[in-house]
Design a protein around this motif. Structure first.
Motif, PDB file in Angstrom:
ATOM      1  N   TRP A 180     -30.611 -23.589  20.219  1.00 54.45           N
ATOM      2  CA  TRP A 180     -30.983 -22.497  19.885  1.00 54.45           C
ATOM      3  C   TRP A 180     -30.948 -22.485  18.269  1.00 54.45           C
ATOM      4  N   GLY A 181     -30.772 -23.716  17.489  1.00 46.10           N
ATOM      5  CA  GLY A 181     -31.060 -23.883  16.092  1.00 46.10           C
ATOM      6  C   GLY A 181     -29.945 -23.235  15.459  1.00 46.10           C
ATOM      7  N   VAL A 182     -28.781 -22.919  16.172  1.00 49.09           N
ATOM      8  CA  VAL A 182     -27.771 -22.496  15.226  1.00 49.09           C
ATOM      9  C   VAL A 182     -27.019 -23.638  14.363  1.00 49.09           C
ATOM     10  N   LYS A 183     -26.421 -24.484  15.230  1.00 50.53           N
ATOM     11  CA  LYS A 183     -25.767 -25.819  15.040  1.00 50.53           C
ATOM     12  C   LYS A 183     -26.910 -26.877  14.657  1.00 50.53           C
ATOM     13  N   LEU A 184     -26.979 -27.140  13.405  1.00 50.49           N
ATOM     14  CA  LEU A 184     -28.152 -28.158  13.075  1.00 50.49           C
ATOM     15  C   LEU A 184     -27.766 -29.534  13.293  1.00 50.49           C
ATOM     16  N   LYS A 185     -26.415 -29.672  13.273  1.00 50.32           N
ATOM     17  CA  LYS A 185     -25.653 -31.002  13.199  1.00 50.32           C
ATOM     18  C   LYS A 185     -24.674 -30.730  14.336  1.00 50.32           C
ATOM     19  N   THR A 186     -23.879 -31.700  14.948  1.00 54.19           N
ATOM     20  CA  THR A 186     -22.652 -31.475  15.725  1.00 54.19           C
ATOM     21  C   THR A 186     -21.377 -31.779  14.946  1.00 54.19           C
ATOM     22  N   ASN A 187     -20.372 -31.351  15.671  1.00 58.78           N
ATOM     23  CA  ASN A 187     -18.893 -31.528  14.975  1.00 58.78           C
ATOM     24  C   ASN A 187     -18.738 -32.931  14.385  1.00 58.78           C
ATOM     25  N   ASP A 188     -18.993 -33.859  15.145  1.00 60.91           N
ATOM     26  CA  ASP A 188     -18.805 -35.160  14.764  1.00 60.91           C
ATOM     27  C   ASP A 188     -19.830 -35.460  13.774  1.00 60.91           C
ATOM     28  N   ASN A 190     -20.126 -28.113   6.755  1.00 66.29           N
ATOM     29  CA  ASN A 190     -20.208 -27.134   7.799  1.00 66.29           C
ATOM     30  C   ASN A 190     -21.157 -26.074   7.235  1.00 66.29           C
ATOM     31  N   GLN A 191     -20.849 -25.445   6.283  1.00 67.87           N
ATOM     32  CA  GLN A 191     -21.663 -24.374   6.051  1.00 67.87           C
ATOM     33  C   GLN A 191     -23.256 -24.631   5.430  1.00 67.87           C
ATOM     34  N   THR A 192     -23.146 -25.904   4.785  1.00 66.56           N
ATOM     35  CA  THR A 192     -24.501 -26.283   4.406  1.00 66.56           C
ATOM     36  C   THR A 192     -25.388 -26.275   5.378  1.00 66.56           C
ATOM     37  N   MET A 193     -24.961 -27.017   6.417  1.00 68.32           N
ATOM     38  CA  MET A 193     -25.634 -27.365   7.846  1.00 68.32           C
ATOM     39  C   MET A 193     -26.182 -25.803   8.484  1.00 68.32           C
ATOM     40  N   LEU A 194     -25.199 -24.943   8.262  1.00 67.83           N
ATOM     41  CA  LEU A 194     -25.451 -23.578   8.863  1.00 67.83           C
ATOM     42  C   LEU A 194     -26.298 -22.645   8.011  1.00 67.83           C
ATOM     43  N   ALA A 195     -26.667 -23.237   6.790  1.00 67.07           N
ATOM     44  CA  ALA A 195     -27.368 -22.323   5.805  1.00 67.07           C
ATOM     45  C   ALA A 195     -28.958 -22.628   6.505  1.00 67.07           C
ATOM     46  N   GLY A 196     -28.934 -23.483   7.305  1.00 68.35           N
ATOM     47  CA  GLY A 196     -30.324 -23.584   8.026  1.00 68.35           C
ATOM     48  C   GLY A 196     -30.292 -22.848   9.245  1.00 68.35           C
ATOM     49  N   ALA A 197     -29.385 -22.346   9.906  1.00 70.66           N
ATOM     50  CA  ALA A 197     -29.403 -21.722  11.015  1.00 70.66           C
ATOM     51  C   ALA A 197     -30.356 -20.690  11.213  1.00 70.66           C
ATOM     52  N   SER A 198     -30.959 -20.545  12.635  1.00 67.91           N
ATOM     53  CA  SER A 198     -32.086 -19.896  13.258  1.00 67.91           C
ATOM     54  C   SER A 198     -31.717 -18.362  12.903  1.00 67.91           C
ATOM     55  N   TYR A 220     -27.123 -14.860   9.014  1.00 63.46           N
ATOM     56  CA  TYR A 220     -26.114 -15.940   8.918  1.00 63.46           C
ATOM     57  C   TYR A 220     -26.658 -16.969   7.877  1.00 63.46           C
ATOM     58  N   SER A 221     -27.866 -17.299   8.006  1.00 62.86           N
ATOM     59  CA  SER A 221     -28.149 -18.478   7.350  1.00 62.86           C
ATOM     60  C   SER A 221     -28.085 -18.004   5.600  1.00 62.86           C
ATOM     61  N   ARG A 222     -28.571 -16.795   5.607  1.00 62.73           N
ATOM     62  CA  ARG A 222     -28.756 -16.448   4.133  1.00 62.73           C
ATOM     63  C   ARG A 222     -27.307 -16.273   3.698  1.00 62.73           C
ATOM     64  N   ALA A 223     -26.498 -15.594   4.462  1.00 67.75           N
ATOM     65  CA  ALA A 223     -24.987 -15.411   3.888  1.00 67.75           C
ATOM     66  C   ALA A 223     -24.369 -16.847   3.529  1.00 67.75           C
ATOM     67  N   MET A 224     -24.895 -17.954   4.159  1.00 68.70           N
ATOM     68  CA  MET A 224     -24.181 -19.156   3.784  1.00 68.70           C
ATOM     69  C   MET A 224     -24.712 -19.886   2.862  1.00 68.70           C
ATOM     70  N   VAL A 225     -26.106 -19.465   2.372  1.00 69.61           N
ATOM     71  CA  VAL A 225     -26.576 -19.901   1.014  1.00 69.61           C
ATOM     72  C   VAL A 225     -25.844 -19.341  -0.251  1.00 69.61           C
ATOM     73  N   ARG A 226     -25.391 -18.164  -0.174  1.00 70.08           N
ATOM     74  CA  ARG A 226     -24.583 -17.546  -1.237  1.00 70.08           C
ATOM     75  C   ARG A 226     -23.224 -18.119  -1.058  1.00 70.08           C
ATOM     76  N   ILE A 227     -22.646 -18.168   0.098  1.00 70.71           N
ATOM     77  CA  ILE A 227     -20.903 -18.697   0.195  1.00 70.71           C
ATOM     78  C   ILE A 227     -21.017 -20.403  -0.183  1.00 70.71           C
ATOM     79  N   CYS A 228     -22.110 -21.082   0.047  1.00 71.40           N
ATOM     80  CA  CYS A 228     -22.141 -22.366  -0.473  1.00 71.40           C
ATOM     81  C   CYS A 228     -21.894 -22.620  -1.758  1.00 71.40           C
ATOM     82  N   SER A 229     -22.579 -21.696  -2.551  1.00 62.69           N
ATOM     83  CA  SER A 229     -22.693 -21.769  -3.900  1.00 62.69           C
ATOM     84  C   SER A 229     -21.124 -21.712  -4.761  1.00 62.69           C
ATOM     85  N   GLU A 230     -20.375 -20.494  -3.926  1.00 63.79           N
ATOM     86  CA  GLU A 230     -19.237 -20.320  -4.433  1.00 63.79           C
ATOM     87  C   GLU A 230     -18.209 -21.232  -3.890  1.00 63.79           C
TER      88      GLU A 230
END
Ligand code: 3HC
Length: 310
Positions: A213-221, A134-142, A146-156
């Motif tokens: 609006w480019g926040v969720k680049l993929k759907t839940n499913d 989920n968070q790798t997908m959000l790392a591309g959020a518009s 948020y997207s920059r926070a995701m990059v750091r969080i995904c590495s941890e």
């Protein structure tokens, strides 16, 4: 909000530009991001509770230090995300109040009990595994912050995921008691991990606008499918049984799961089942216990202002 402003905003999204805190944005974009980011932050902080319970009972010093590091990381993720929401005008007080008065949600997954040590490993493997998808997908959020926070969080999260998988695989090939503990944990965490990624797309009222609006680049499913495709074969390879008799691979190689119990999902979110009441009571107690720190900070700030004004 004029049509021209909306058109210019959506053209920026189309071009893949990051929207930054001071940029013009539709009020609904701001509201949706505060909703999503603040609930993400609440999830990280509440998520410390189920695993934190096991720090004192870790079987070895190695496992204890790994778990302590992971729980501390979750606290840090919560801070990044509360700050990201604050860039949109949300206040910490307002977000915490929304959580404590149940106007805001946190992830359903954290309302499930951790009844054995193996749950710590299974949470790392499945819950952090789902979070990574989920968070790798959000790392591309518009939205930039948020997207920059995701990059750091995904590495941890990658460390969280690896340590969980390594632990469970060790138990799955260990003594009969360890194998049984790992299987019991999988039986209790498999379906909640699938549900954690949100309702089916047809039942997801926010996915449409969040995708536009480019926040969720993929759907839940789509994220759920990615999660299952990675984890089903690895769990089976470890010699574990996935508690879904309908699970099978289709011709495209996608693992298809059986029906999900969405009644359970909503009951757990509402706190009618699971540990919702306990989790919020713990958060309320922490908030009350911290009141003196907030009051002291306020008194100090007021005094500084008074001195500066003289
Ligand atoms: N738990 C609680 N509520 C959930 C949920 C879940 N697992 N899945 C969906 N919901 C809620 C939504 O928040 C929404 O309610 P709301 O409008 O009152 O907020 C409603 O159910 C309908 O769901 P939608 O699919 O329409 O909502 P979204 O488009 O926002 O999608 C989401 C849901 C996929 C969770 C999305 O909000 C998201 O990606 N959030 C950011 C990631 C996140 O919050 N992850 C939580 C886990 S954090 C974690 O795992 C930490 C790690 O370190 C272990």
């Amino acid at each position: 909000e004029t049509a021209a402003q909306h058109a210019a905003f959506e053209a920026r999204i189309e071009r893949g530009e990051k929207i930054e805190a001071g940029d013009w944005m539709p009020a609904e974009y701001r509201r949706q991001l505060i909703r999503m980011i603040s609930q993400h932050a609440h999830s990280e902080v509440v998520g410390m509770l189920p695993e934190g319970e096991w720090i004192a009972s870790a079987p070895t010093l190695k496992r204890k230090t790994i778990l302590m590091a992971k729980v501390q990381d979750e606290a840090g993720h919560g801070q990044y995300l509360y700050h990201a929401a604050e860039t949109l005008g949300a206040t910490r007080e307002g977000m915490i109040d929304a959580l404590l008065t149940r106007r805001a949600k946190y992830s359903s997954i954290f309302n499930y009990p951790t009844t054995s040590w193996a749950d710590v490993g299974m949470i790392g493997w499945l819950v952090d595994g789902a979070a990574i998808k989920n968070q790798t997908m959000l790392a591309g959020a518009s939205y930039g912050p948020y997207s920059r926070a995701m990059v750091r969080i995904c590495s941890e999260e990658t460390f969280h995921h690896k340590q969980g998988k390594e632990m469970i695989v060790a138990y799955a090939v260990g003594t009969p008691a360890q194998r049984e503990m790992a299987q019991d944990a999988l039986n209790r965490w498999w379906w909640p991990a699938l549900m954690m990624l949100g309702p089916h797309d047809a039942d997801s009222p926010n996915t449409g606008i969040m995708s536009k609006w480019g926040v969720k680049l993929k759907t839940n499913d789509e994220v759920r499918q990615e999660f299952i495709n990675e984890h089903a074969p690895e769990l089976l390879e470890a010699g574990l049984t996935i508690p879904d008799p309908d699970l099978h691979q289709d011709e495209q190689g996608n693992w298809k799961h059986g029906p999900i119990d969405w009644t359970e999902f909503w009951a757990v979110i509402k706190g009618e089942r699971g540990l919702g009441a306990e989790r919020l009571a713990t958060r309320q107690a922490a908030h009350d216990d911290g009141a003196w720190v907030r009051e002291a900070l306020q008194a100090y700030t007021d005094r500084q202002r008074a001195v500066a004004a003289d």
